[in-house]
Every structure is written in structure tokens, then in C-alpha cells.
Design an enzyme around this catalytic site. Structure first.
Site, PDB file in Angstrom:
ATOM      1  N   TYR A 260      18.374   4.652   8.350  1.00 56.08           N
ATOM      2  CA  TYR A 260      17.839   4.030   7.123  1.00 56.08           C
ATOM      3  C   TYR A 260      18.991   3.537   6.239  1.00 56.08           C
ATOM      4  O   TYR A 260      18.977   2.397   5.754  1.00 56.08           O
ATOM      5  CB  TYR A 260      17.001   5.079   6.394  1.00 56.08           C
ATOM      6  CG  TYR A 260      16.454   4.689   5.048  1.00 56.08           C
ATOM      7  CD1 TYR A 260      15.499   3.695   4.906  1.00 56.08           C
ATOM      8  CD2 TYR A 260      16.865   5.370   3.898  1.00 56.08           C
ATOM      9  CE1 TYR A 260      14.974   3.377   3.656  1.00 56.08           C
ATOM     10  CE2 TYR A 260      16.345   5.064   2.652  1.00 56.08           C
ATOM     11  CZ  TYR A 260      15.397   4.071   2.540  1.00 56.08           C
ATOM     12  OH  TYR A 260      14.876   3.758   1.299  1.00 56.08           O
TER      13      TYR A 260
ATOM     14  N   LEU B 150       0.823  -1.220   0.000  1.00 57.21           N
ATOM     15  CA  LEU B 150       0.000   0.000   0.000  1.00 57.21           C
ATOM     16  C   LEU B 150       0.851   1.261   0.000  1.00 57.21           C
ATOM     17  O   LEU B 150       0.324   2.366   0.083  1.00 57.21           O
ATOM     18  CB  LEU B 150      -0.928   0.005   1.213  1.00 57.21           C
ATOM     19  CG  LEU B 150      -1.902  -1.175   1.266  1.00 57.21           C
ATOM     20  CD1 LEU B 150      -2.765  -1.092   2.513  1.00 57.21           C
ATOM     21  CD2 LEU B 150      -2.774  -1.210   0.022  1.00 57.21           C
TER      22      LEU B 150
ATOM     23  N   LYS C 156      20.033  -0.197   4.970  1.00 59.37           N
ATOM     24  CA  LYS C 156      20.069  -0.521   3.536  1.00 59.37           C
ATOM     25  C   LYS C 156      21.406  -1.161   3.152  1.00 59.37           C
ATOM     26  O   LYS C 156      21.444  -2.082   2.351  1.00 59.37           O
ATOM     27  CB  LYS C 156      19.779   0.727   2.693  1.00 59.37           C
ATOM     28  CG  LYS C 156      18.307   1.120   2.706  1.00 59.37           C
ATOM     29  CD  LYS C 156      17.459   0.039   2.056  1.00 59.37           C
ATOM     30  CE  LYS C 156      15.990   0.341   2.074  1.00 59.37           C
ATOM     31  NZ  LYS C 156      15.149  -0.747   1.556  1.00 59.37           N
TER      32      LYS C 156
ATOM     33  N   ASP D  94       2.098  -8.512   8.585  1.00 60.46           N
ATOM     34  CA  ASP D  94       3.263  -7.829   9.172  1.00 60.46           C
ATOM     35  C   ASP D  94       4.492  -8.680   8.844  1.00 60.46           C
ATOM     36  O   ASP D  94       4.534  -9.864   9.203  1.00 60.46           O
ATOM     37  CB  ASP D  94       3.049  -7.743  10.700  1.00 60.46           C
ATOM     38  CG  ASP D  94       4.168  -7.009  11.417  1.00 60.46           C
ATOM     39  OD1 ASP D  94       5.249  -6.813  10.827  1.00 60.46           O
ATOM     40  OD2 ASP D  94       3.951  -6.646  12.589  1.00 60.46           O
TER      41      ASP D  94
END
Ligand code: NAD
Ligand code: SER
Length: 325
Positions: free
Chosen positions: A147, A15, A151, A57
């Protein structure tokens, strides 16, 4: 190596900004019922996606295995993640979702002998010590955002599952993505979407990075093409299993505003840099994507003005229809 075919595809984080467009693209290509959209959110709240949809989840291993068995999943596009700006505010959540969520997906892929696992990485793997112009495929990866840390570690984990278990994992280092259908999910590059929305709604925009901030960007149709083309590529030609650099556009905010002013001459931008600026300053200006061009013939289609023309036309249409967020 004989390539296995992709018949039943699970999309996590479906989504979000990418998922809400990728699911439709995959359904057109592989058949509607062969693409199972999943996300954290309750299906009763999710008018934006058609079934098959499952609330899922990625931290819930039991449910991941259960959904995957029920639908006979052989391919995963793993999009569930916490992006850079939210990650700075909620580092524990970013670590959990981006690391444990990814490991669950890779374990699932390995245990169920899946055909393909697609995992987007990001320009956030680069950091202040990385060369900023024509950033190479192989270079210093020392990011200073949570973040970015997840990554880089995620890329290494993907490499590990490929080299140790021959799990067919593939990824691209997306630049900032620009699109109109769904608002972006809390990244540093969100200003490059918000500027268009505010140009249409208000005729002015207050930007959270300086006007001379240059970042690599890409329009969503090119981003979808990139990940699907890489998924379809002959595995024998792929030199990298962590993630490929891909490039399309690089511009500063002043150039972006000028592109919009071709359509809305009275459009104004004010600049109020905040914590996003430090993250933006740690990322490159331009990216060298020669490896992707050579290995799987990556090529983008949209330049800045073509993207602006399409963004503004679609946002105006949505405003007229009353569907603009
Ligand atoms: P987004 O934030 O728009 O969407 C992420 C989705 O993941 C959301 O719908 C959210 O509800 C869902 N999610 C969060 N935690 C979850 C969990 N525990 N279980 C299941 N779902 C969960 O992100 P996006 O822009 O669509 O990004 C998708 C991927 O692409 C991410 O890996 C992101 O790092 C990467 N990427 C995005 C961009 C960009 O500009 N959009 C750029 C580079 C890389
Ligand atoms: N667009 C993303 C972000 O800003 C880059 O990965 O977080």
C-alpha cells in the site's frame, strides 16, 4: 492563474469509509445532483447512497470516459483504493487498483481538461527509515508495505501530471481516520474505529496492535474539511502537488481506551498483536503539518476526548435505532 469553477463532481470509491460521508458533504455544498457517486458495487445493493449513483470500476477506462462525458464531469475526488491490510494480502490487486486506477483518472482529467483532481495519499508513504516524531513534509519515503509503495508512486504520478500537463491535482496524506457511519475498509488503523464499536456492543475489545502503539489519527469531520478546503484553496499558494502532511491527533491504544473509559468505566481491552503490528511500527508517531497550515490554513477541530464523546453518542444512537453494523 485564473481558477476554473467546480460544477460537476465525480466521486470514485464513494461507498467506502470516506466516500460515504464526503458525498453527502459535497452535495450539501455544491448541489445534490452535481455530485455523482460511483463505486464497484451494484446500485441494487447500495442502500447507503442516494442517486445519482453509477456502478463504476476505475480499471474500466471505457466506462470511466463514458460516465464522465454523460455527466459533464469537471472535478474528481478519487477515493477508490485498496488499503494497507488488504494490500498486504492482495498485493497484485493493490498495485492494479491503486496505480492503474489512479493513472486512468489522471489521463481522464488531462484529456478532458478537468478543473480539479483530488487524490488522498496516506501516512503509509513513510517507512521505517523516516523520522517518527514531527515527520517533515519532505523526508525519506521508503515504505515497506505494498500500500505504501503504491501511495509513494501515486504521489509522484500526481506531481508528474501537474508539472508536465498542468493538471490541477491536489492531495493530503491522511492519518488513520476515525468515523462511525461506515466501517473502515481494511486498513491498519481500523482498530481505532473497531474499539469504539466493540466498547458499545460488547464492553470489551481485542486489539491487533500493542497498547503502546502510537499513530497519527483524525476524526472524519476534520478529514472532510481538509480535502474540501484544499480543493477550494487558491492554486497559486500551493507549494506541493503530490500531497500535504496533515495532522490532528496522536495517541497510543491505552490512551484511546482511557478516553472511552470516561464513559464506560468497565470497558476492557486485550492485546493480541498480529501482522498489522509491523505496518503500524513502520509509520510515524506525529506529523509536522506546517506546510498545510501555511499554504491553505489547515487546522483541525477535534481533540481525542471531543472525538470520543461524539463517536460514542452516535454509536449509541445507531444501536438504539438498530442501524449499528
Ligand atoms: P475504503 O476501503 O473504505 O473505500 C474504498 C472504496 O473503493 C470501496 O467502497 C471499494 O468498493 C472501492 N473500490 C475498490 N476497488 C475499486 C475499483 N476497482 N473501482 C471502483 N471502486 C473501487 O477506503 P477509504 O478509507 O474511504 O479511503 C479512500 C482513500 O483515502 C484511499 O485512497 C485511501 O488510501 C485514503 N486514505 C484513507 C485513510 C483511512 O484511514 N480511511 C487514511 C489514509 C488514506
Ligand atoms: N488508514 C489507512 C490504513 O491503515 C492509512 O492509509 O491503511
Amino acid at each position: 492563474m485564473v481558477e476554473k469553477s467546480m460544477k460537476s463532481i465525480l466521486v470514485t470509491g464513494a461507498l467506502g469509509q470516506i466516500g460515504s460521508e464526503l458525498v453527502a458533504e459535497l452535495r450539501t455544498k455544491y448541489g445534490h445532483d452535481n455530485v455523482i457517486a460511483t463505486d464497484l458495487r451494484d446500485p441494487r445493493e447500495t442502500l447507503s447512497v442516494e442517486p445519482p449513483y453509477e456502478q463504476l470500476d476505475v480499471l474500466d477506462r471505457n466506462r470511466l470516459w463514458e460516465v464522465s462525458k454523460r455527466y459533464g464531469i469537471d472535478t474528481i475526488y478519487h477515493l477508490a483504493a485498496i488499503l494497507s491490510a488488504v494490500g498486504e494480502k492482495k498485493p497484485d490487486l493493490a498495485w492494479d487498483v491503486n496505480m492503474r486506477g489512479l493513472k486512468n483518472i489522471l489521463d481522464l482529467g488531462m484529456e478532458r481538461n478537468m478543473t480539479r483532481i483530488m487524490v488522498p495519499s496516506s501516512i503509509a508513504v513513510f517507512g521505517p527509515t523516516t523520522p517518527v516524531d514531527d515527520t517533515p513534509q519532505e523526508t525519506l519515503l521508503r515504505p515497506n508495505s505494498m500500500y505504501g509503495v503504491t501511495k509513494v508512486a501515486g504521489e509522484l504520478l500526481c506531481d508528474y501530471y501537474w508539472s508536465k500537463y498542468k493538471l490541477d491535482v491536489r492531495g493530503v496524506r491522511y492519518p488513520g481516520l476515525i468515523s462511525y457511519k461506515t466501517p473502515p475498509g481494511g486498513g491498519t488503523t481500523d482498530y481505532a474505529v473497531a474499539i469504539y464499536v466493540d466498547a458499545i456492543k460488547k464492553g470489551r475489545y481485542t486489539c491487533f496492535v500493542r497498547e503502546d502503539t502510537v499513530l497519527p489519527m483524525m476524526y472524519m469531520p476534520d478529514a472532510l474539511k481538509a480535502i474540501i478546503d484544499l480543493a477550494e484553496a487558491d492554486g497559486e499558494t500551493l507549494r506541493y502537488r503530490n500531497a500535504y502532511n496533515i495532522a490532528a491527533l496522536s495517541f497510543d491504544v491505552a490512551q484511546l481506551a482511557e478516553s472511552i473509559q470516561r464513559h464506560i468505566p468497565e470497558f476492557e481491552v486485550r492485546y493480541e498483536p498480529d501482522f498489522h503490528q509491523a505496518i503500524a511500527d513502520s509509520w510515524p508517531n506525529t506529523i509536522d503539518d506546517t506546510a498545510a497550515r501555511d499554504d491553505w490554513h489547515w487546522q483541525p477541530n477535534f481533540d481525542l476526548d471531543a472525538m470520543t464523546d461524539d463517536m460514542l453518542a452516535n454509536l449509541r444512537r445507531m444501536q438504539d435505532e438498530g442501524t449499528l453494523y
